[in-house]
Write a protein that holds these residues in place. Sequence first.
Motif: not given
Lengths: 313, 286
Positions: B256-275
């Motif tokens: 699961w970590w191969l897809t989940t972790i890079p995805g979480v990094v992407v989501v956090l980056t986008v969330l941070a930029a939006n904030r």
Amino acid sequence: MSYILGRIGQAVIVLAIAFTAAFVLLQALPGDALLIKFESPESGLSPDQIALLRDSLGANIPIWQQFFDTLGGFLVGDFGYSVQSGTPVSVIIASALPNTLVLATSAFVVAIVLAVALAVLAQLSWLPWLRTMLRSLPSLFISVPVFWLGIVLIQVFSFRLGWLPVINPGPIEGLIMPVAALALPIAAPMAQVLIRSIDDVLTQPFIAVVRSKGASEWWILSRNVARNAVLPALTIAGLLLGELISGAVITETVFGRAGIGRATEQAVTNQDAPVLQAIVVISAAIFVLVNLLVDLLYPLLDPRLKTIATVNA
Amino acid sequence: MSDTTRTSEPSTRRSSVRRAGRARPILLVAAAVYLALMVAWAVLPGLFAHGDPIVGVATDGLQAPSAAHWFGTDATGRDMYTRVVFGSVHTLVTALIAVLFGLVFGTGIGLVAGSVRGVVDAVLMRLVDVLLAVPSLLLSLSIIIVLGFGTTQVAIAVGITSVAAFARLARAEVMRVRAMDYVEAAFASGGSFVSVLLRHVLPNSLTPVIALAALQFGTAILSIAALGFLGYGAPPPTPEWGLMIAEGRNYIATSWWLTTIPGVVVVLTVLAANRISTAISERNRA
């Protein structure tokens, strides 16, 4: 009346420019690149065959004539031929469209239901932390990539829980996860706009009057707020159609569903410009028509706009 | 619920609404710290990860996250944390180029349309309407099919999709600022059209444009990841986030970590930029 005509004229102009841009970008520019592919010695074609090919691809016709030929074809539903397979593009699209329409319309309906439910719950819930949580959900889902959401859904519901099969699912079963993956990122901006416009309406004096007469929160939301808050939501729903089409392309790729999205992905991978050209122009046409419809519906839903429109006319 | 509480309810509700949007500086600080970390990863990846992002240790294949491999390892034994760290430069630079592209061309179009008005305005805005009418992914793909696959091509393809938003905002801002008294005064005291535009209109329209740039930065990262996922961006074995998720799909049942972790990094980056974008536009409004 002149408002309607003006708006229709604007839509026609935008469509004409969109068609021209797609023609220049996807037909006029790569046209020669395709011929280079066939004329290279590796293709093993004799000069006679190449001449024949040039004729059949219409490369010897002057560009302005190609433009009007293509335009005429598009108007009657003839989108040319796929470079990759030689099948008419209209056949490819006709066979792919029903699947995508089912996916996109279901996702759109689900997105609307989710957005409305979230906005209403966020207003009616009396627990402050719950309200804050519900209100911050949309901004979370706006930041989630559609393709990743799809993968996570497969991971959780197919492999962890074993609820939904990924290989050979039934027609309904197979729709659940793609629809969810597509609907959630669309529902998020819709819910944001709904929540914001409900907030705006609730601060208006007439709501205080209704409330002081003893109306319940639910009464106010369903009778007074809904009619006023639905207009911005309608606009954003029209604009989100583009996101819906983009999302469908990715969702179909992730879940391996046949449809316009898969056709698009294959067209790009195989440098099949005519297929992409048709998909781009059709999508633009759908977007422009739906948003034209939204704009024309606006005065019917909001009597205030009707008077403005007639005064301007 | 008694009547007294009900009458007091609207005001508390409204203030809680405002609080939800504004007064959460912890989130803003977290967003800024996170983005700073991403930038540090991009500038000095060797400082944060000591492994090799391209060549793995074959015997270490498909290990779950542990103290030795924070994000686990992929099929060829490459450390996923190292790959995510080294991948940030690809995503951030591509997103930066894309936003700059949209900013320069979009703001340029908007400035001209809003200043010159008339026929030029009408023509430019119809062009912008066309950019809005084509779904963003299809617009990107049209550029990619012409320019070919690759990082720069993806940057341009994503940049074009943000031109329309910048153009519309810049135009609206120019028209708003133009109507202000001091701009009238600058014209009246003999300022030429271009000098008033550059000295008064442009600087005063800039804050909302920058807020939009931050927002578009997040959107660009989503689009870049999607194009990388589809295989149109940097070729393997580049540690691009979207591509890493695509590669991890083959092991979705077991790792699961191969897809989940890079995805979480992407989501956090986008969330941070939006904030950060929200914070900029709120400061502007206040």
